[in-house]
Write a protein that holds these residues in place. Structure first.
Motif, PDB file in Angstrom:
ATOM      1  N   VAL A 137      -8.328  -3.761   5.714  1.00  0.00           N
ATOM      2  CA  VAL A 137      -9.767  -3.891   5.971  1.00  0.00           C
ATOM      3  C   VAL A 137     -10.213  -2.732   6.864  1.00  0.00           C
ATOM      4  O   VAL A 137     -10.385  -2.875   8.070  1.00  0.00           O
ATOM      5  N   PRO A 138     -10.388  -1.547   6.262  1.00  0.00           N
ATOM      6  CA  PRO A 138     -10.698  -0.344   7.042  1.00  0.00           C
ATOM      7  C   PRO A 138     -11.930  -0.470   7.926  1.00  0.00           C
ATOM      8  O   PRO A 138     -11.994   0.162   8.988  1.00  0.00           O
ATOM      9  N   GLY A 139     -12.902  -1.283   7.528  1.00  0.00           N
ATOM     10  CA  GLY A 139     -14.106  -1.455   8.334  1.00  0.00           C
ATOM     11  C   GLY A 139     -13.833  -2.052   9.698  1.00  0.00           C
ATOM     12  O   GLY A 139     -14.612  -1.865  10.632  1.00  0.00           O
ATOM     13  N   ARG A 140     -12.718  -2.749   9.831  1.00  0.00           N
ATOM     14  CA  ARG A 140     -12.339  -3.334  11.119  1.00  0.00           C
ATOM     15  C   ARG A 140     -11.197  -2.589  11.798  1.00  0.00           C
ATOM     16  O   ARG A 140     -11.102  -2.585  13.022  1.00  0.00           O
ATOM     17  N   THR A 141     -10.317  -1.981  11.010  1.00  0.00           N
ATOM     18  CA  THR A 141      -9.122  -1.360  11.595  1.00  0.00           C
ATOM     19  C   THR A 141      -9.264   0.138  11.840  1.00  0.00           C
ATOM     20  O   THR A 141      -8.483   0.716  12.582  1.00  0.00           O
ATOM     21  N   SER A 142     -10.220   0.772  11.178  1.00  0.00           N
ATOM     22  CA  SER A 142     -10.432   2.227  11.242  1.00  0.00           C
ATOM     23  C   SER A 142      -9.314   3.017  10.580  1.00  0.00           C
ATOM     24  O   SER A 142      -9.185   4.219  10.808  1.00  0.00           O
ATOM     25  N   SER A 143      -8.487   2.340   9.775  1.00  0.00           N
ATOM     26  CA  SER A 143      -7.489   3.068   8.996  1.00  0.00           C
ATOM     27  C   SER A 143      -7.324   2.370   7.647  1.00  0.00           C
ATOM     28  O   SER A 143      -7.138   1.152   7.597  1.00  0.00           O
ATOM     29  N   ASN A 144      -7.420   3.149   6.596  1.00  0.00           N
ATOM     30  CA  ASN A 144      -7.328   2.626   5.239  1.00  0.00           C
ATOM     31  C   ASN A 144      -5.886   2.732   4.748  1.00  0.00           C
ATOM     32  O   ASN A 144      -5.269   3.790   4.850  1.00  0.00           O
ATOM     33  N   ILE A 145      -5.332   1.633   4.233  1.00  0.00           N
ATOM     34  CA  ILE A 145      -4.006   1.707   3.617  1.00  0.00           C
ATOM     35  C   ILE A 145      -4.197   2.205   2.193  1.00  0.00           C
ATOM     36  O   ILE A 145      -4.783   1.508   1.359  1.00  0.00           O
ATOM     37  N   LEU A 146      -3.704   3.385   1.913  1.00  0.00           N
ATOM     38  CA  LEU A 146      -3.907   3.988   0.596  1.00  0.00           C
ATOM     39  C   LEU A 146      -3.038   3.294  -0.459  1.00  0.00           C
ATOM     40  O   LEU A 146      -1.989   2.721  -0.141  1.00  0.00           O
ATOM     41  N   PRO A 147      -3.455   3.341  -1.725  1.00  0.00           N
ATOM     42  CA  PRO A 147      -2.681   2.690  -2.788  1.00  0.00           C
ATOM     43  C   PRO A 147      -1.208   3.103  -2.815  1.00  0.00           C
ATOM     44  O   PRO A 147      -0.332   2.257  -3.031  1.00  0.00           O
ATOM     45  N   ASP A 148      -0.926   4.380  -2.597  1.00  0.00           N
ATOM     46  CA  ASP A 148       0.468   4.828  -2.589  1.00  0.00           C
ATOM     47  C   ASP A 148       1.295   4.102  -1.527  1.00  0.00           C
ATOM     48  O   ASP A 148       2.469   3.787  -1.739  1.00  0.00           O
ATOM     49  N   THR A 149       0.670   3.846  -0.374  1.00  0.00           N
ATOM     50  CA  THR A 149       1.378   3.171   0.716  1.00  0.00           C
ATOM     51  C   THR A 149       1.602   1.707   0.405  1.00  0.00           C
ATOM     52  O   THR A 149       2.694   1.168   0.656  1.00  0.00           O
ATOM     53  N   ILE A 150       0.594   1.044  -0.143  1.00  0.00           N
ATOM     54  CA  ILE A 150       0.762  -0.356  -0.557  1.00  0.00           C
ATOM     55  C   ILE A 150       1.866  -0.454  -1.606  1.00  0.00           C
ATOM     56  O   ILE A 150       2.728  -1.350  -1.557  1.00  0.00           O
ATOM     57  N   ASN A 151       1.852   0.459  -2.561  1.00  0.00           N
ATOM     58  CA  ASN A 151       2.874   0.463  -3.603  1.00  0.00           C
ATOM     59  C   ASN A 151       4.265   0.658  -2.989  1.00  0.00           C
ATOM     60  O   ASN A 151       5.246  -0.001  -3.388  1.00  0.00           O
ATOM     61  N   ARG A 152       4.362   1.535  -2.011  1.00  0.00           N
ATOM     62  CA  ARG A 152       5.641   1.781  -1.340  1.00  0.00           C
ATOM     63  C   ARG A 152       6.110   0.528  -0.600  1.00  0.00           C
ATOM     64  O   ARG A 152       7.289   0.157  -0.669  1.00  0.00           O
ATOM     65  N   ILE A 153       5.187  -0.135   0.089  1.00  0.00           N
ATOM     66  CA  ILE A 153       5.520  -1.380   0.789  1.00  0.00           C
ATOM     67  C   ILE A 153       5.969  -2.442  -0.214  1.00  0.00           C
ATOM     68  O   ILE A 153       6.968  -3.130  -0.007  1.00  0.00           O
ATOM     69  N   ALA A 154       5.225  -2.563  -1.317  1.00  0.00           N
ATOM     70  CA  ALA A 154       5.521  -3.583  -2.327  1.00  0.00           C
ATOM     71  C   ALA A 154       6.921  -3.408  -2.901  1.00  0.00           C
ATOM     72  O   ALA A 154       7.621  -4.395  -3.164  1.00  0.00           O
ATOM     73  N   ARG A 155       7.332  -2.189  -3.091  1.00  0.00           N
ATOM     74  CA  ARG A 155       8.638  -1.920  -3.718  1.00  0.00           C
ATOM     75  C   ARG A 155       9.794  -1.932  -2.720  1.00  0.00           C
ATOM     76  O   ARG A 155      10.935  -2.162  -3.104  1.00  0.00           O
ATOM     77  N   HIS A 156       9.476  -1.703  -1.444  1.00  0.00           N
ATOM     78  CA  HIS A 156      10.525  -1.652  -0.427  1.00  0.00           C
ATOM     79  C   HIS A 156      10.751  -3.018   0.232  1.00  0.00           C
ATOM     80  O   HIS A 156      11.889  -3.359   0.585  1.00  0.00           O
ATOM     81  N   CYS A 157       9.667  -3.775   0.410  1.00  0.00           N
ATOM     82  CA  CYS A 157       9.735  -5.037   1.155  1.00  0.00           C
ATOM     83  C   CYS A 157       9.583  -6.206   0.183  1.00  0.00           C
ATOM     84  O   CYS A 157       8.470  -6.534  -0.233  1.00  0.00           O
ATOM     85  N   LYS A 158      10.674  -6.822  -0.173  1.00  0.00           N
ATOM     86  CA  LYS A 158      10.664  -7.813  -1.247  1.00  0.00           C
ATOM     87  C   LYS A 158       9.906  -9.089  -0.885  1.00  0.00           C
ATOM     88  O   LYS A 158       9.484  -9.826  -1.773  1.00  0.00           O
ATOM     89  N   ASN A 159       9.752  -9.377   0.404  1.00  0.00           N
ATOM     90  CA  ASN A 159       9.000 -10.581   0.751  1.00  0.00           C
ATOM     91  C   ASN A 159       7.534 -10.289   1.072  1.00  0.00           C
ATOM     92  O   ASN A 159       6.802 -11.171   1.515  1.00  0.00           O
ATOM     93  N   VAL A 160       7.082  -9.044   0.846  1.00  0.00           N
ATOM     94  CA  VAL A 160       5.650  -8.746   0.873  1.00  0.00           C
ATOM     95  C   VAL A 160       5.142  -8.959  -0.551  1.00  0.00           C
ATOM     96  O   VAL A 160       5.491  -8.205  -1.462  1.00  0.00           O
TER      97      VAL A 160
END
Length: 291
Positions: A137-160
């Motif tokens: 939620v970049p409007g509150r955090t001031s940092s946007n999680i880019l799609p590449d990063t979400i994809n990296r998290i999804a593939r690395h962290c099996k319980n995410v």
């Protein structure tokens, strides 16, 4: 993960006039969701004003949501922060009985790089006793999680297992949906773009307006998930004006005004938030009377 396909709602924390937690109103709110087609509930998110709740109050809200729910719907618990080490300890020591997943917001204020965000969620993943849904939620955090990063998290962290995507950017959401694993949940965190995201391949929403109009909003989501575009958009455009209204002066002032009109809870928020102005309350009341 099928438990979190469809409509989740980010519950408010109802307050009494003295700003103590209104347990009876919280029970009414949970019942209203269960009885009107909502698929799962989220406790202690941003909409719950969790930033102004004491630890004792958070434990009270957790316990009462579990008690009110009576095992009827899956429950998600908001546990997030911008101190990774402290958050890891909180996750290890939290009582999560009765909950099925954790919703954890991207670190706010620190403005970490994409690498920092990735490493943060690796640690959260290791520590969490439950599956994790990332909250962007970049409007509150001031940092946007880019799609590449979400994809990296999804593939690395099996319980995410998913992401609540609230950047308000349908193009970003589409890029995200196109690259993450097939069973990874891309969930809208923005009520107004929920239907477009679902039609692009998203799995549903964690909604604010949904708790005010649970029957209509959850029906819209289900029609979208089943590809009934005309029916879904008819419902979307019926509800859409209320979305603008409840966010006009910030969240959760607007949705609390709407729920007060429906006599589910009172219209009190804690500073630094303030109640909706009389003008906005009247507009919300006028809209509710149309349903």
């Amino acid at each position: 993960m099928k438990s979190f396909v469809g409509t989740g709602v980010a519950l408010i924390t109802p307050f009494k006039k003295d700003l103590s937690v209104d347990v009876e109103a919280l029970h009414r709110l949970v019942d209203y969701q269960v009885e009107n087609g909502i698929n799962y509930l989220v406790a202690l998110g941003t909409t719950a004003e969790s930033a102004t709740l004491s630890q004792k109050e958070k434990e009270l809200v957790k316990a009462e949501v579990v008690k009110a729910n009576r095992g009827r719907l899956p429950l998600v618990l908001g546990i997030g922060g911008n101190n990774t080490g402290a958050l890891v300890e909180e996750l290890k020591n939290s009582n999560v009985e009765g909950f099925q997943a954790i919703l954890s917001v991207s670190p706010y204020y620190n403005k970490p790089t994409q690498e920092g965000i990735f490493r943060h969620f690796v640690e959260i993943s290791k520590a969490s006793p439950l599956p994790v849904i990332v909250y962007n939620v970049p409007g509150r955090t001031s940092s946007n999680i880019l799609p590449d990063t979400i994809n990296r998290i999804a593939r690395h962290c099996k319980n995410v297992i998913g992401v609540k995507e609230a950047a308000g950017d349908v193009v970003q959401a589409m890029r995200l949906i196109s690259m993450v694993p097939k069973d990874f949940l891309v969930i809208s965190g923005d009520d107004m773009v929920t239907l477009p995201m679902i039609l692009a391949g998203g799995k549903g929403v964690i909604s604010v307006i949904g708790q005010g109009f649970p029957k209509e909003f959850s029906e819209m989501v289900q029609e979208g998930l089943h590809g009934n575009v005309e029916k879904a958009y008819k419902l979307h455009y019926k509800i859409a004006p209320s979305i603008d209204l409840i966010f006009a002066e910030g969240n959760p002032a607007g949705i609390k005004s709407l729920l007060a009109k429906k006599e589910i809870s009172e219209n009190y928020v804690r500073l630094p938030l303030v109640e909706a102005t009389e003008d906005l309350q009247q507009k919300i009341s006028d809209f509710v009377s149309l349903f």
